[in-house]
Design an enzyme around this catalytic site. Structure first.
Site, mmCIF file in Angstrom:
data_model
loop_
_atom_site.group_PDB
_atom_site.id
_atom_site.type_symbol
_atom_site.label_atom_id
_atom_site.label_comp_id
_atom_site.label_asym_id
_atom_site.label_seq_id
_atom_site.Cartn_x
_atom_site.Cartn_y
_atom_site.Cartn_z
ATOM 1 C CB ILE A 13 93.463 7.447 -51.227
ATOM 2 C CG1 ILE A 13 93.930 7.776 -49.802
ATOM 3 C CG2 ILE A 13 92.383 8.453 -51.653
ATOM 4 C CD1 ILE A 13 94.582 9.133 -49.649
ATOM 5 C CG ASP A 61 108.475 1.938 -61.132
ATOM 6 O OD1 ASP A 61 108.084 3.123 -61.001
ATOM 7 O OD2 ASP A 61 109.453 1.465 -60.532
ATOM 8 C CB ALA A 84 101.413 5.904 -58.145
ATOM 9 C CB THR A 102 107.965 6.710 -56.061
ATOM 10 O OG1 THR A 102 108.554 5.411 -56.228
ATOM 11 C CG2 THR A 102 106.471 6.611 -56.299
ATOM 12 C CB THR A 136 99.908 15.578 -48.730
ATOM 13 O OG1 THR A 136 99.867 15.708 -47.318
ATOM 14 C CG2 THR A 136 101.332 15.941 -49.180
ATOM 15 C CG ASP A 137 97.344 18.349 -44.760
ATOM 16 O OD1 ASP A 137 98.169 17.420 -44.853
ATOM 17 O OD2 ASP A 137 96.500 18.408 -43.831
ATOM 18 C CD GLU A 138 102.321 14.931 -43.923
ATOM 19 O OE1 GLU A 138 103.555 14.856 -43.995
ATOM 20 O OE2 GLU A 138 101.609 14.045 -43.425
ATOM 21 C CE1 TYR A 162 103.835 11.405 -48.927
ATOM 22 C CE2 TYR A 162 103.242 12.912 -47.149
ATOM 23 C CZ TYR A 162 102.898 12.190 -48.283
ATOM 24 O OH TYR A 162 101.612 12.260 -48.766
ATOM 25 C CB ALA A 164 110.927 17.585 -49.119
ATOM 26 C CE LYS A 166 102.006 13.588 -52.773
ATOM 27 N NZ LYS A 166 101.466 12.638 -53.790
HETATM 28 P P1 NAD Z 1 99.342 4.131 -50.249
HETATM 29 O O1 NAD Z 1 100.741 4.063 -49.760
HETATM 30 O O2 NAD Z 1 98.273 3.386 -49.526
HETATM 31 O O3 NAD Z 1 99.274 3.652 -51.773
HETATM 32 C C1 NAD Z 1 100.230 4.026 -52.711
HETATM 33 C C2 NAD Z 1 100.033 3.143 -53.948
HETATM 34 O O4 NAD Z 1 100.993 3.556 -54.947
HETATM 35 C C3 NAD Z 1 100.282 1.665 -53.685
HETATM 36 O O5 NAD Z 1 99.286 0.894 -54.319
HETATM 37 C C4 NAD Z 1 101.648 1.401 -54.313
HETATM 38 O O6 NAD Z 1 101.820 0.069 -54.794
HETATM 39 C C5 NAD Z 1 101.639 2.410 -55.466
HETATM 40 N N1 NAD Z 1 103.009 2.790 -55.866
HETATM 41 C C6 NAD Z 1 104.032 3.184 -55.067
HETATM 42 N N2 NAD Z 1 105.132 3.414 -55.803
HETATM 43 C C7 NAD Z 1 104.786 3.179 -57.110
HETATM 44 C C8 NAD Z 1 105.470 3.275 -58.336
HETATM 45 N N3 NAD Z 1 106.771 3.638 -58.394
HETATM 46 N N4 NAD Z 1 104.803 2.993 -59.469
HETATM 47 C C9 NAD Z 1 103.496 2.619 -59.442
HETATM 48 N N5 NAD Z 1 102.796 2.492 -58.294
HETATM 49 C C10 NAD Z 1 103.431 2.780 -57.144
HETATM 50 O O7 NAD Z 1 99.004 5.692 -50.320
HETATM 51 P P2 NAD Z 1 97.645 6.459 -50.009
HETATM 52 O O8 NAD Z 1 97.561 6.731 -48.562
HETATM 53 O O9 NAD Z 1 96.555 5.748 -50.704
HETATM 54 O O10 NAD Z 1 97.958 7.843 -50.753
HETATM 55 C C11 NAD Z 1 97.663 8.009 -52.128
HETATM 56 C C12 NAD Z 1 98.065 9.405 -52.558
HETATM 57 O O11 NAD Z 1 97.347 10.368 -51.791
HETATM 58 C C13 NAD Z 1 99.540 9.736 -52.359
HETATM 59 O O12 NAD Z 1 99.966 10.507 -53.456
HETATM 60 C C14 NAD Z 1 99.573 10.547 -51.068
HETATM 61 O O13 NAD Z 1 100.647 11.439 -51.075
HETATM 62 C C15 NAD Z 1 98.254 11.265 -51.153
HETATM 63 N N6 NAD Z 1 97.623 11.632 -49.869
HETATM 64 C C16 NAD Z 1 97.463 10.705 -48.885
HETATM 65 C C17 NAD Z 1 96.804 11.056 -47.709
HETATM 66 C C18 NAD Z 1 96.561 10.058 -46.594
HETATM 67 O O14 NAD Z 1 96.083 10.453 -45.519
HETATM 68 N N7 NAD Z 1 96.843 8.785 -46.774
HETATM 69 C C19 NAD Z 1 96.329 12.371 -47.540
HETATM 70 C C20 NAD Z 1 96.548 13.299 -48.568
HETATM 71 C C21 NAD Z 1 97.178 12.908 -49.731
HETATM 72 O O1 DAU Z 2 98.195 15.085 -43.831
HETATM 73 C C1 DAU Z 2 98.142 14.188 -44.896
HETATM 74 C C2 DAU Z 2 99.134 13.070 -44.678
HETATM 75 O O2 DAU Z 2 98.613 12.255 -43.647
HETATM 76 C C3 DAU Z 2 99.402 12.250 -45.939
HETATM 77 O O3 DAU Z 2 99.993 13.069 -46.908
HETATM 78 C C4 DAU Z 2 100.304 11.057 -45.632
HETATM 79 O O4 DAU Z 2 100.453 10.243 -46.784
HETATM 80 C C5 DAU Z 2 99.665 10.246 -44.520
HETATM 81 O O5 DAU Z 2 100.525 9.182 -44.160
HETATM 82 C C6 DAU Z 2 99.380 11.121 -43.297
HETATM 83 O O6 DAU Z 2 100.609 11.538 -42.656
HETATM 84 P P1 DAU Z 2 100.772 11.561 -41.056
HETATM 85 O O7 DAU Z 2 102.198 11.460 -40.727
HETATM 86 O O8 DAU Z 2 99.982 12.670 -40.462
HETATM 87 O O9 DAU Z 2 99.987 10.180 -40.698
HETATM 88 P P2 DAU Z 2 100.331 8.979 -39.674
HETATM 89 O O10 DAU Z 2 99.134 8.092 -39.645
HETATM 90 O O11 DAU Z 2 101.648 8.364 -39.938
HETATM 91 O O12 DAU Z 2 100.416 9.730 -38.272
HETATM 92 C C7 DAU Z 2 99.331 10.495 -37.774
HETATM 93 C C8 DAU Z 2 99.780 11.117 -36.462
HETATM 94 O O13 DAU Z 2 99.928 10.077 -35.485
HETATM 95 C C9 DAU Z 2 101.126 11.814 -36.535
HETATM 96 O O14 DAU Z 2 101.097 12.972 -35.695
HETATM 97 C C10 DAU Z 2 102.114 10.790 -35.970
HETATM 98 C C11 DAU Z 2 101.269 10.024 -34.963
HETATM 99 N N1 DAU Z 2 101.605 8.588 -34.780
HETATM 100 C C12 DAU Z 2 101.705 7.800 -35.875
HETATM 101 C C13 DAU Z 2 102.011 6.458 -35.765
HETATM 102 C C14 DAU Z 2 102.143 5.581 -36.985
HETATM 103 C C15 DAU Z 2 101.775 8.078 -33.498
HETATM 104 O O15 DAU Z 2 101.648 8.808 -32.482
HETATM 105 N N2 DAU Z 2 102.071 6.752 -33.384
HETATM 106 C C16 DAU Z 2 102.217 5.912 -34.445
HETATM 107 O O16 DAU Z 2 102.532 4.692 -34.261
#
Ligand code: NAD
Ligand code: DAU
Length: 360
Positions: A13, A61, A84, A102, A136-138, A162, A164, A166
């Site tokens: 993101i 970091d 991050a 982290t 996150t909504d989680e 995770y 918890a 966040k």
């Molecule tokens: P990601 O795992 O793709 O990226 C995380 C980034 O943080 C990476 O570039 C990693 O190198 C960096 N990072 C990790 N630990 C670090 C540290 N100790 N110091 C500095 N950098 C560090 O994650 P994402 O999916 O892009 O999510 C970004 C943010 O958005 C997170 O806070 C996540 O909780 C939140 N979020 C994600 C989603 C989703 O669907 N992916 C949805 C809602 C919120």
């Molecule tokens: O809701 C926001 C969150 O969405 C973010 O805060 C997290 O960072 C992000 O990783 C994501 O969490 P989820 O656990 O919902 O995403 P994931 O892509 O891991 O899984 C989406 C759904 O798919 C979940 O119900 C688990 C399921 N799944 C996932 C994987 C990786 C499968 O059925 N098979 C799989 O191999």
């Protein structure tokens, strides 16, 4: 010129947000991207902007107080956008400690360094300084299949290591706002998808496996529900909250795009079949027979669904990308960036995949 300190900008993101911000503001802003480059951080995500004069990358970091304090000392930071984090639920179930380090400690360091740099002798803060914590909504836990939504007033009830961690980071931001009137906002967003997403997450994992004729692992009965948002819409929401939102407020980001996991998998298969030309040998590999129901995720949250009423009413944000368009754009991006996928799935990813899916 406004200076942004973006943490985690080399991740999924964060890198989309940086692209969005340069598209929107061009040379009118400066961005400093701080990232530790864990397995999830990838500078290839930012290749096309790395030589911009108004962009700087710092490998650090967020738990490293000296390194973060030095960035604030050397730059007059106006905005912090804090992405991050350790972000993958399955990894948190296997190894919770790094998530606490982290997500909780790292957020505490970011808050403390920003507070030290921005506070005035009278206990107030320099004008027009803002910290946005991306969450996150989680943190709200799991909804029943047949109803209910997450509102900003929904009590926190995280259920995975995770979520918890966040929730812990959100509470720290709230504590800074309540105790010091620290100028911050929190956004709680639903599941994102789009370019540069690491293939440990459902959508890129299914796209990649389907194109290689590999099994498509669906946890449990495949009927868990997530509320999907195209990543660019999230980037836009973050910018709008930071510039138009009321300080000290939380905004939920998402938008009535609930889908069962099995529906997502079938949509990806159908879209791949539509988009691949008959001459492409991968087309023959894409098959519903690859769908494999596997052991469920421990404590698997059943359903997430955001009520985006507040962000719509106060700020005027709503999702713009229909899922059917967003998934096509995502798949098209993966078609055009085969090298990216090849690079991120070589090496450590293979080991992760074997360990994670060994008994599944
Ligand atoms: P990601 O795992 O793709 O990226 C995380 C980034 O943080 C990476 O570039 C990693 O190198 C960096 N990072 C990790 N630990 C670090 C540290 N100790 N110091 C500095 N950098 C560090 O994650 P994402 O999916 O892009 O999510 C970004 C943010 O958005 C997170 O806070 C996540 O909780 C939140 N979020 C994600 C989603 C989703 O669907 N992916 C949805 C809602 C919120
Ligand atoms: O809701 C926001 C969150 O969405 C973010 O805060 C997290 O960072 C992000 O990783 C994501 O969490 P989820 O656990 O919902 O995403 P994931 O892509 O891991 O899984 C989406 C759904 O798919 C979940 O119900 C688990 C399921 N799944 C996932 C994987 C990786 C499968 O059925 N098979 C799989 O191999």
């Amino acid at each position: 010129m406004r200076t942004y300190l973006v943490t985690g900008g080399a991740g999924f993101i964060g890198s989309n947000y940086i692209h969005y911000m340069f598209r929107k503001y061009g040379g009118d802003i400066r961005i400093i991207n701080v990232d530790a480059l864990t397995y999830a951080g990838n500078l290839e995500n930012l290749k096309d902007i790395e030589s911009r004069e108004n962009y700087t990358f710092v490998r650090a970091d967020i738990c490293d107080k000296e390194a973060i304090a030095a960035i604030f000392a050397e730059n007059d930071i106006d905005r912090v956008v804090h992405f991050a984090a350790e972000s993958h639920v399955d990894r948190s179930i296997r190894d919770p400690e790094v998530f606490v380090r982290t997500n909780v400690l790292g957020t505490a360091v970011m808050l403390n360094c920003a507070k030290a740099a921005w506070e005035l002798p009278d206990g107030g803060f320099k004008p027009d300084k803002k910290f946005l914590h991306v969450s996150t909504d989680e943190v709200y836990g799991s909804l029943e299949e047949d109803g209910g939504y997450f509102y900003e007033t929904t009590p926190y009830a995280p259920r995975s290591p995770y979520s918890a961690s966040k929730a812990g980071s959100d509470m720290l931001v709230k504590a800074y706002m309540d105790t010091y009137r620290f100028p911050a906002n929190i956004t709680n967003c639903s599941n994102n998808y789009g370019p540069y997403q690491f293939p440990e997450k459902l959508i890129p994992l299914i796209i990649n496996n389907a194109l290689h004729g590999k099994k498509l692992p669906v946890y449990g009965d495949g009927r868990n529900v997530r509320d999907w948002l195209y990543v660019e819409d999230h980037a836009k929401a973050i910018d709008m909250v930071q510039e138009k939102g009321r300080l000290f407020e939380t905004y939920n980001v998402g938008g009535h795009n609930e889908k069962q996991n099995i529906e997502i998998v079938r949509t990806i298969l159908n879209t791949l079949r539509e988009m691949l030309p008959d001459s492409d040998p991968r087309k023959a590999l894409v098959s519903d027979d690859l769908i494999t129901y596997v052991e469920d995720r421990k404590g698997h949250d059943r359903r997430y669904a955001i009520a985006p009423d507040k962000i719509k009413a106060e700020i005027g944000w709503e999702p713009e990308t229909m899922f059917e368009d967003g998934i096509r754009r995502t798949i098209q991006w993966f078609f055009e960036n085969e090298d990216w996928m090849r690079n991120v799935t070589s090496g450590d990813y293979q080991k992760y995949y074997e360990d994670m899916y060994r008994n599944r």
